[in-house]
Design an enzyme around this catalytic site. Structure first.
Site, PDB file in Angstrom:
ATOM      1  N   HIS A 420       0.834  -1.214   0.000  1.00 32.86           N
ATOM      2  CA  HIS A 420       0.000   0.000   0.000  1.00 32.86           C
ATOM      3  C   HIS A 420       0.864   1.257   0.000  1.00 32.86           C
ATOM      4  CE1 HIS A 420      -2.294   3.301   1.880  1.00 32.86           C
ATOM      5  NE2 HIS A 420      -3.304   2.802   1.180  1.00 32.86           N
ATOM      6  N   ARG A 510      29.087  -3.780 -15.762  1.00 29.23           N
ATOM      7  CA  ARG A 510      30.179  -4.371 -14.990  1.00 29.23           C
ATOM      8  C   ARG A 510      29.684  -5.555 -14.168  1.00 29.23           C
ATOM      9  NH1 ARG A 510      30.392   1.188 -14.629  1.00 29.23           N
ATOM     10  NH2 ARG A 510      32.311   2.199 -15.371  1.00 29.23           N
ATOM     11  N   CYS A 751      34.239   3.471 -23.345  1.00 31.41           N
ATOM     12  CA  CYS A 751      33.384   3.602 -22.162  1.00 31.41           C
ATOM     13  C   CYS A 751      34.181   4.316 -21.085  1.00 31.41           C
ATOM     14  CB  CYS A 751      32.916   2.232 -21.685  1.00 31.41           C
ATOM     15  SG  CYS A 751      34.226   1.013 -21.433  1.00 31.41           S
TER      16      CYS A 751
END
Length: 794
Positions: A420, A510, A751
């Site tokens: 909830h 990774r 990267c």
């Protein structure tokens, strides 16, 4: 009998067009029975009283004017808490008109007869005619009564359902939405009970309720009645399925299986005056998942079919019958939060400073809130709560909603992502940390705290009011580029969080993040448990692997699903997953790792990356990594996953790794499998053509490459002024690599943080013809724009 005199209708006579007469819940049940049972979806049978019956009840008891009189003070600012009890008393004292009572009794007899029972156990649910509409839905507006048996008890439960149309929370909600209280009617649904008290129950969403990612189905479940999941009294199992692959019969696209603690369950009570009771679960129940894989996939397929029928994301309740062992759908309504948010805009939150977290739990939403903490034991203490405070409590139910609306953030001890507290906080747009365990003990009234849900799956409650910033991004304005701009990810949940970014894939995921933060155990400690002598480490390993057929399976399964979850966030675009690249000191810090790792003077240049994979001391552990990649690709079905080898020093080393991979079923080209290699050592550049013939692509690790080209320790503060990827020596290395790799028709990406920090470096990468750039998600939009400008000048 005219329609006005027909006060009861069976579900199989109803459909979506009957909302005005039987409300959203009951119309939806009828719609599913009529339209979807042919597809194998099971819905418990039953009947509904009509809106005409409700209005006849009002007329018979002369309630219309009396209701207006009792509700009138609201317009003058009277408190709902003072008005509500008087209104409900009018219903509870009312009498049934005989035509309505007679039809309810007769329908109950027919329903009992259908199930060959004299008095069938039924659930009695309220369904308001303005409830569960796409633009007007709220968790738990009216009451439900379970395990009702006998005609007299049924009529009493129906009367109490009528009264529940005027609970304090329902009155307050209609006041806020501008609904006329007397224009809303109530239908009562009477439904065959599913004995989930003897099995399990829960909820299902056909959209990720936190991020809005549309391709995942989220299932939460626990033992006993579903009320424990919805209310948040338990930490349930969380299961996620990647929906686009459900049609493939050979696949099981379950991308997450997170076991909840499930310490208690709600069951039916035989005690007089008590419908249900809470009891502790057994150790076996806490260890086991509530559903097996076939049941998970069955539920997911049903959820997708229901979503397709209604043409929108759905919020579905399910229950498993402990007698028949069959699963049923007991309720379905439109999801009203994420499905209504525009997918072409993105608001980001980021802390500008960090503190020490006092409490952690599940992050709900991607926002940050701050304020004074108010630790409340019950909703009755609402007068103590001040606007924009941080609500801290054990758990919430619908009575808490008026307080939750006023909060800047919410923190609860218990609950899962579909409890909830989680559902309501999403609808209100309030950040919440759910299932924190001990928040009510660690936080005190008056504490100034910052609640951050903008750091991934885990939410943090920091001491003090910390500075943070927000940004609204219009994704439709982000340009398309020839150079692929991808994202770097580690946390699987981050893939869902950033699903609507215009990224061309994941350039770096990774594996060591999953091992270090999710699995937490050294893989060799699972393979060779007897070598672990530390008793604390042994106990932790036993606890983490409990419920798995063997300890190594814990590693493979957890890693495979984490990889698959990242793969699902971009499917079918490429997702490059790097094999583990911990240093020996980092491996030693994993649970049980000290027994397997040597001490090294310089771990940065030591036993790391490719050198571990063929070494007998780690080879069995690397086999587990390979099994996880294969499972993610071949069994779960995310064949867009590309594997990558880090820190590969020599051609001979590359060949040895390729041999190991082939022995583990990961041979280049087999089943479309691709293998990349990191370019982070000068040897990778000098011998670029030779490496290119062994791998399908390069990914430049700019940090390590800069470190080894310039001879600068990347972690040294004293030498930080020398560490710069834009140094001409590093740029020449990159230019050479791209040229040599392209001569062999091999892709090259980069990267790293440099393109995010330095626009001129991103422009340089475009100039030399790099194929892809992969950056942090928060930087992607800016880098895309820089790349587009650079491409225009090229």
């Amino acid at each position: 009998m005219s329609d006005d005199e027909r006060y009861v209708r069976f579900f199989d006579e109803l459909g979506s067009g009957d909302v005005a007469q039987v409300g959203g819940k009951n119309a939806s049940l009828g719609e599913m029975i009529r339209a979807l049972e042919a597809e194998g979806i099971r819905v418990p049978g039953g009947f509904a009283t009509t809106a005409s019956a409700y209005r006849r009840f009002l007329d018979h008891n002369e309630l219309n004017e009396r209701l207006r009189e009792e509700l009138a003070p609201l317009a003058d600012g009277a408190a709902v808490e003072k008005v509500g009890p008087k209104v409900r008393a009018l219903f509870e004292d009312g009498e049934w008109p005989e035509p309505i009572a007679g039809q309810i009794r007769e329908a109950y007899r027919q329903l009992s007869s259908r199930h060959e029972r004299e008095d069938l156990d039924v659930a009695v649910r309220s369904s308001a005619t303005a409830e569960d509409l796409p633009d007007a839905s709220f968790a738990g507006q009216q009451e439900t009564f379970l395990n009702v048996r006998g005609e007299d008890d049924l009529l009493d439960a129906c009367r109490r359902c009528y009264a529940s149309l005027f609970t304090d929370r329902a009155i307050g909600y209609r006041e806020e939405k501008g609904f006329d209280h007397l224009e809303v009617a109530l239908s009562v649904g009477v439904q065959q009970m599913v004995r989930s008290d003897r099995a399990c129950a829960g909820v299902l969403f056909t959209i990720d309720t936190d991020s809005g990612f549309p391709d995942v189905i989220v299932i939460n479940g626990s033992w006993g009645l579903g009320e424990s999941v919805v209310s948040g009294t338990v930490d349930p199992d969380e299961l996620q399925v990647y929906a686009p692959l459900l049609d493939e019969p050979s696949l099981a696209p379950i991308v997450e299986k997170k076991r909840g603690t499930k310490e208690t369950k709600i069951v039916y009570s035989s005690k007089k005056g008590e419908t249900t009771r809470e009891e502790e679960t057994s150790e076996e129940e806490r260890i086991a998942f509530v559903l097996d894989d076939e049941e998970i996939l069955q539920l997911a397929r049903w959820g997708r079919a229901i979503e397709a029928h209604y043409g929108r994301p759905m919020d579905i309740e399910w229950a498993k019958d402990g007698d028949s062992e069959r699963i049923f759908i007991v309720q379905a309504r439109p999801e009203t939060v994420q499905s209504q948010r525009a997918g072409q805009s993105l608001r980001t939150y980021a802390l500008k400073e960090k503190g020490e977290p006092k409490v952690t739990g599940l992050a709900i939403g991607n926002a940050i809130g701050a304020g004074e903490a108010f630790v409340l034991e019950s909703a009755d203490q609402g007068e103590r709560f001040e606007d924009d405070g941080v609500l801290v409590t054990t758990m919430t139910d619908p009575d808490w909603v008026p307080i939750m609306r006023r909060a800047s953030a919410i923190v609860t001890d218990h609950g899962g992502r579909t409890s909830h507290a989680a559902i309501v906080s999403r609808e209100l747009g309030v950040p919440a940390v759910i299932g924190a365990g001990d928040a009510t003990e660690k936080l005190a009234d008056g504490d100034e705290v910052t609640v951050s849900c903008a750091e991934g799956e885990e939410g943090f409650v920091y001491e003090g009011i910390l500075a943070f910033e927000t940004e609204e991004i219009d994704l439709s304005s982000v340009p398309e580029t020839e150079t692929e701009v991808m994202v770097n990810l580690a946390n699987p949940d981050a893939g869902h969080r950033w699903w609507n970014l215009p990224a061309d894939g994941v350039g770096l995921a990774r594996m060591e993040f999953l091992i270090g933060n999710v699995i937490r155990v050294h893989p060799m400690a699972l393979v060779d448990f007897d070598r672990v002598e530390d008793e604390d480490a042994r106990a932790r390993i036993e606890a983490l692997t409990r419920g798995y057929e063997d300890r190594a399976e814990y590693f493979v399964d957890t890693l495979a699903r984490g990889i698959a979850k990242i793969g699902a966030s971009r499917y079918p675009k490429p997702v490059v997953v790097r094999f583990s690249d911990f240093k020996t000191n980092e491996y030693a810090d994993l649970v049980g790792g000290a027994a397997f790792e040597p001490a090294e003077a310089n771990p940065m240049l030591g036993f790391r990356g490719a050198s571990r994979y063929y070494d007998e001391s780690y080879r069995p552990a690397f086999a587990l990594e390979c099994r996880a990649i294969r499972r993610a690709r071949e069994e779960i079905g995310l064949d867009n996953v590309i594997a990558m080898v880090p820190f590969c020093r020599t051609l001979d080393e590359a060949d040895r790794v390729l041999e190991v991979l082939a022995a583990e079923g990961l041979e280049r080209g087999r089943g479309g499998f691709q293998l990349y290699v990191m370019a982070e050592i000068p040897a990778n550049v000098i011998l670029a053509r030779e490496f290119a013939r062994r791998f399908d692509g390069f990914s430049i690790g700019s940090n390590d490459l800069t470190q080894l080209v310039l001879g600068v320790d990347r972690d040294s503060d004293r030498l930080a002024h020398l560490f710069d990827e834009r140094n001409e020596a590093v740029k020449r290395m990159i230019r050479t690599l791209v040229s040599e790799a392209h001569a062999e028709q091999t892709k090259v990406g980069l990267c790293g943080q440099a393109p995010s920090d330095h626009p001129d470096f991103a422009a340089f990468l475009v100039e030399v013809g790099i194929d892809s750039i992969s950056v942090d998600p928060t930087s992607l939009v800016d880098v895309k724009r820089v790349v587009k400008e650079a491409e225009a000048k090229r």
